[in-house]
Structure formats: structure tokens, C-alpha cells
Scaffold this active site. Structure first.
Site, PDB file in Angstrom:
ATOM      1  N   TYR A  63       7.989  12.015  13.808  1.00 38.02           N
ATOM      2  CA  TYR A  63       8.754  11.835  12.538  1.00 38.02           C
ATOM      3  C   TYR A  63      10.289  11.740  13.312  1.00 38.02           C
ATOM      4  O   TYR A  63      10.757  12.736  13.383  1.00 38.02           O
ATOM      5  CB  TYR A  63       8.719  12.521  11.287  1.00 38.02           C
ATOM      6  CG  TYR A  63       7.293  12.473  10.483  1.00 38.02           C
ATOM      7  CD1 TYR A  63       6.671  11.497  10.761  1.00 38.02           C
ATOM      8  CD2 TYR A  63       7.078  13.562   9.849  1.00 38.02           C
ATOM      9  CE1 TYR A  63       5.394  11.575  10.061  1.00 38.02           C
ATOM     10  CE2 TYR A  63       5.758  13.585   9.181  1.00 38.02           C
ATOM     11  CZ  TYR A  63       4.868  12.463   9.367  1.00 38.02           C
ATOM     12  OH  TYR A  63       3.756  12.268   8.742  1.00 38.02           O
ATOM     13  N   LEU A 211       1.353   8.508  -4.053  1.00 41.90           N
ATOM     14  CA  LEU A 211       1.917   7.770  -4.910  1.00 41.90           C
ATOM     15  C   LEU A 211       1.849   6.099  -4.282  1.00 41.90           C
ATOM     16  O   LEU A 211       2.582   5.483  -4.822  1.00 41.90           O
ATOM     17  CB  LEU A 211       3.373   8.017  -5.381  1.00 41.90           C
ATOM     18  CG  LEU A 211       3.477   9.325  -5.873  1.00 41.90           C
ATOM     19  CD1 LEU A 211       4.841   9.824  -6.124  1.00 41.90           C
ATOM     20  CD2 LEU A 211       2.918   9.477  -7.256  1.00 41.90           C
ATOM     21  N   GLY A 214       5.017   5.112  -2.675  1.00 42.49           N
ATOM     22  CA  GLY A 214       5.924   4.860  -3.643  1.00 42.49           C
ATOM     23  C   GLY A 214       5.713   3.450  -4.887  1.00 42.49           C
ATOM     24  O   GLY A 214       6.498   3.475  -5.672  1.00 42.49           O
ATOM     25  N   PHE A 215       4.706   2.970  -4.626  1.00 41.77           N
ATOM     26  CA  PHE A 215       4.363   1.761  -5.415  1.00 41.77           C
ATOM     27  C   PHE A 215       4.113   2.260  -6.965  1.00 41.77           C
ATOM     28  O   PHE A 215       4.488   1.391  -7.736  1.00 41.77           O
ATOM     29  CB  PHE A 215       3.012   1.197  -4.844  1.00 41.77           C
ATOM     30  CG  PHE A 215       2.571   0.232  -5.898  1.00 41.77           C
ATOM     31  CD1 PHE A 215       3.101  -1.329  -5.681  1.00 41.77           C
ATOM     32  CD2 PHE A 215       1.539   0.286  -6.788  1.00 41.77           C
ATOM     33  CE1 PHE A 215       2.784  -2.309  -6.414  1.00 41.77           C
ATOM     34  CE2 PHE A 215       1.056  -1.085  -7.696  1.00 41.77           C
ATOM     35  CZ  PHE A 215       1.644  -2.133  -7.161  1.00 41.77           C
ATOM     36  N   PHE A 216       3.248   3.438  -7.190  1.00 48.28           N
ATOM     37  CA  PHE A 216       3.025   3.954  -8.533  1.00 48.28           C
ATOM     38  C   PHE A 216       4.536   4.504  -9.157  1.00 48.28           C
ATOM     39  O   PHE A 216       4.619   4.958 -10.406  1.00 48.28           O
ATOM     40  CB  PHE A 216       2.042   4.842  -8.378  1.00 48.28           C
ATOM     41  CG  PHE A 216       0.736   4.227  -8.330  1.00 48.28           C
ATOM     42  CD1 PHE A 216       0.093   3.239  -9.136  1.00 48.28           C
ATOM     43  CD2 PHE A 216       0.247   4.397  -7.239  1.00 48.28           C
ATOM     44  CE1 PHE A 216      -0.989   2.709  -8.894  1.00 48.28           C
ATOM     45  CE2 PHE A 216      -1.109   3.644  -6.841  1.00 48.28           C
ATOM     46  CZ  PHE A 216      -1.486   2.764  -7.761  1.00 48.28           C
ATOM     47  N   ALA A 217       5.345   4.576  -8.396  1.00 42.27           N
ATOM     48  CA  ALA A 217       6.901   5.335  -8.917  1.00 42.27           C
ATOM     49  C   ALA A 217       7.773   4.109  -9.256  1.00 42.27           C
ATOM     50  O   ALA A 217       8.423   4.075 -10.342  1.00 42.27           O
ATOM     51  CB  ALA A 217       7.580   6.089  -8.044  1.00 42.27           C
ATOM     52  N   GLY A 219       6.532   0.184  -8.924  1.00 41.09           N
ATOM     53  CA  GLY A 219       5.909  -1.010  -8.856  1.00 41.09           C
ATOM     54  C   GLY A 219       6.549  -2.088  -7.829  1.00 41.09           C
ATOM     55  O   GLY A 219       7.058  -1.719  -6.737  1.00 41.09           O
TER      56      GLY A 219
END
Length: 345
Positions: A63, A211, A214-217, A219
Site C-alpha cells: 500500500y 461495502l 464503496g458501492f453500497f455506501a 451507489g
């Protein structure tokens, strides 16, 4: 939105490691999800996480590369190291635009020593092989990790994106404490083989990207806001030809979360938490507001009927697009040669 109400503790695996029931994926603070977070802001967020009970911190030498471990090393000064469970990883190298996966003994040792130095710690609590080197028998890699445990440089061993057969072979050399894999409402391929294998062997399960990156945060609108260098722009599920279909899934999760009185992100995260007491999701974020919201997911209780409803939504509106553009470096392709094939020189 469900309110944060503290973070319980859990046993991860059967070897003695205890962690917060929700961890923090630290990757996005430094790399891949756009510009790095300013160091002072990142350290403030890390300290807030620890103070609110999210003490299981997940990083990797890749990272940055390396900058995320250096960041955690700074954040863990002044007594914070004693409050947390520190996980890092080895096994991926980027050079001249190419990615190489390595698991030979000399590299394992050198990588561990380098991570210890960057993190400025004497011991790593949980040390994962980030991806499996399919050229090196897993027994050889594990043999060196076992030595590092015996020397006190690491406490527990983990694997990330490892196949069931690789997990079994590794566990026979030295107990595996945790297996990390992508697991969320729209990534469930590990449920067929990996999860049952871990449970049979008493191995904890760490869910990354719970998540859906981030998609479910947020859309589909998430994609519009992404920096040009955000690697999610290259993922098949975020391509426009798949996004329009995947929006149907998000909209249905939103409708259900509204009935529950929580956010869609909390609902999706609660679904992962409800998979079992042996599962620890590690959602990442760069914002304290989102961190607090994620902690609130621990207070969202789902009935068996609600779990079934969520899973029906996913089945009916099955996600379009693979989770990576190239699926080679995943558990589906992580078997290693037999030990008998290894030649020592």
C-alpha cells in the site's frame, strides 16, 4: 441512520488472537483510492478509530508502496501501539509496471524485517501472505513464517485470497489464524468452498471490501466522484455497461435500509456481521463520519427473514462484472506445486 454504540471484541480464529469485531482497512488512506489523505488527517482518523474501539488495523507493504506502513508507524506512537491489533501483509511487488507475487523463504524474511522497521514495532500481531506465489509450495512459505513466529517477530499467520487446498496445506505446517477474502452482498464466491474450509479448521474470516469498494455506501454516483487515478475506475463492476444493471441492486438495498432506519452501507455491512461470530469485516474509509457510520452497523439487527430478503435481492439482480479485470491473483488460481517439486540450491 443507526447510531454507533461501541465496538465489541471477538476471537479471531482459534489460536488466541482477540480483535475488535470490526476492523479498519487502511489502504485507502495512502493509495489506489485517489490522492493520499494528508498525514495529519489520516493520523487523526486512526486515533479516532482506536479511541472508539476499532482496534484491528489492516495494512500491507504494497500500500503506497510502503507509505501506509510508515503512516501507521507514526500513528502508533505515544502508547497507541499497545491498544491495537496490527495486521500487515507481504507477497506483492511492483516493478517496472509489472506485478510479481513472491513467497520464497528469503523474500518472506526480508519482507517481514522491512515491515517491522517501517511500522517501528518489535512484533506484528497478524502477518498475511497477501497473494499466493503459485511457483513456491505453500509448505515452503509457511516454513519460514513458522520460524518468524518462533523468533517472536510475528504472533499469528494469515493468508489472503488462498484456495481451500492451499489453506489446508498451510494449516498442516502451522495453524492459520485468519483468512482474508473479499466478501460482501455482491461478492459471495468464497461461500462455496473457502468459508466452510475455514470453519472446519477453526480459522477466522476477515472480509475485505465488505461495502463493495464503496458501492453500497454511494451507489453509481460514487463513480462520478472518483479521481482519475482511482483504481476502481478500472474494475469491471464500475464500468458503465455494468453499472446501470448494478444500480438496480443498490436501489433495492436502499429501499430495504429505509424501512430498517439505517443507511444502505450499514445494511450491507450488517449483513456481513450476521454471517457469524467468526467473521470480522474491515471496511476502509478516509472520513471520520463514515467510520462512525460503519460502527453503527454493529447495532443493526437483521432477522432471518431480512437476511433471506437481502440474499434474494442479490440472487434476482445478480451483479454484472467480475470483481477484478484479471482474476488470476485470487483464491480461484492460488494452488501451489507439491512440496516434492521444490529444489533447494
Amino acid at each position: 441512520m443507526a447510531e454507533a454504540s461501541g465496538v465489541k471484541r471477538m476471537k479471531l480464529g482459534s489460536q488466541g488472537l482477540e480483535v475488535s469485531a470490526q476492523g479498519l482497512g487502511c489502504m485507502g488512506l495512502s493509495t489506489l483510492y485517489g490522492a493520499p489523505k494528508p498525514e495529519t488527517d489520516a493520523i487523526t482518523l486512526l486515533h479516532h478509530a482506536i479511541d472508539t474501539g476499532v482496534t484491528f488495523l489492516d495494512t500491507s507493504d504494497i500500500y503506497g508502496p510502503e507509505t501506509n506502513e510508515l503512516l501507521l508507524g507514526k500513528a502508533l506512537k505515544n502508547g497507541f501501539r499497545e491498544k491495537i491489533e496490527l495486521a500487515t501483509k507481504f507477497g506483492i511487488i511492483y516493478g517496472e509496471g509489472e506485478r510479481e507475487i513472491k513467497g520464497d523463504p528469503a523474500y518472506v524474511r526480508a519482507a517481514c524485517e522491512a515491515s517491522l522497521k517501517r511500522l517501528d514495532v518489535d512484533c506484528i500481531d497478524l502477518y498475511y501472505q497477501h497473494r499466493i506465489d503459485t511457483r513456491v509450495p505453500i509448505e515452503i512459505t509457511m516454513g519460514e513464517l513458522k520460524k518468524l513466529v518462533e523468533e517472536g517477530k510475528i504472533k499469528y499467520i494469515g493468508l489472503s485470497e488462498a484456495s481451500a487446498s492451499t489453506i489446508r496445506r498451510a494449516h498442516a505446517v502451522h495453524p492459520i489464524t485468519a483468512v482474508q477474502l473479499e466478501w460482501s452482498l455482491w461478492t459471495r464466491d468464497g461461500e462455496e468452498d473457502i468459508i466452510p474450509t475455514c470453519r472446519e479448521l477453526g480459522i477466522g474470516i476477515v472480509a475485505y471490501s465488505p461495502l463493495g469498494r464503496g458501492f453500497f455506501a454511494a451507489g453509481p454516483k460514487l463513480v462520478v466522484k472518483l479521481d482519475n487515478d482511482d483504481f476502481r475506475k478500472r474494475l469491471p463492476r464500475f464500468k458503465q455497461e455494468n453499472l446501470d444493471h448494478n444500480k438496480i441492486l443498490y436501489d433495492k438495498v436502499c429501499a430495504m435500509s429505509e424501512k430498517k432506519g439505517c443507511t444502505p452501507a450499514q445494511l450491507a455491512l450488517a449483513w456481513v456481521h450476521h454471517q457469524g461470530d467468526d467473521v470480522c469485516p474491515i471496511p476502509g474509509t478516509t472520513k471520520i463520519e463514515n467510520l462512525n457510520q460503519n460502527i453503527g452497523a454493529l447495532s443493526v439487527k437483521l432477522t432471518p427473514d431480512e437476511m433471506a430478503e437481502l440474499e434474494t435481492i442479490v440472487q434476482l439482480e445478480s451483479v454484472k462484472g467480475e470483481r477484478y479485470a484479471n482474476m488470476t491473483a485470487t483464491f480461484k488460481n492460488s494452488d501451489t506445486p507439491p512440496l516434492s517439486s521444490w529444489k533447494t540450491t
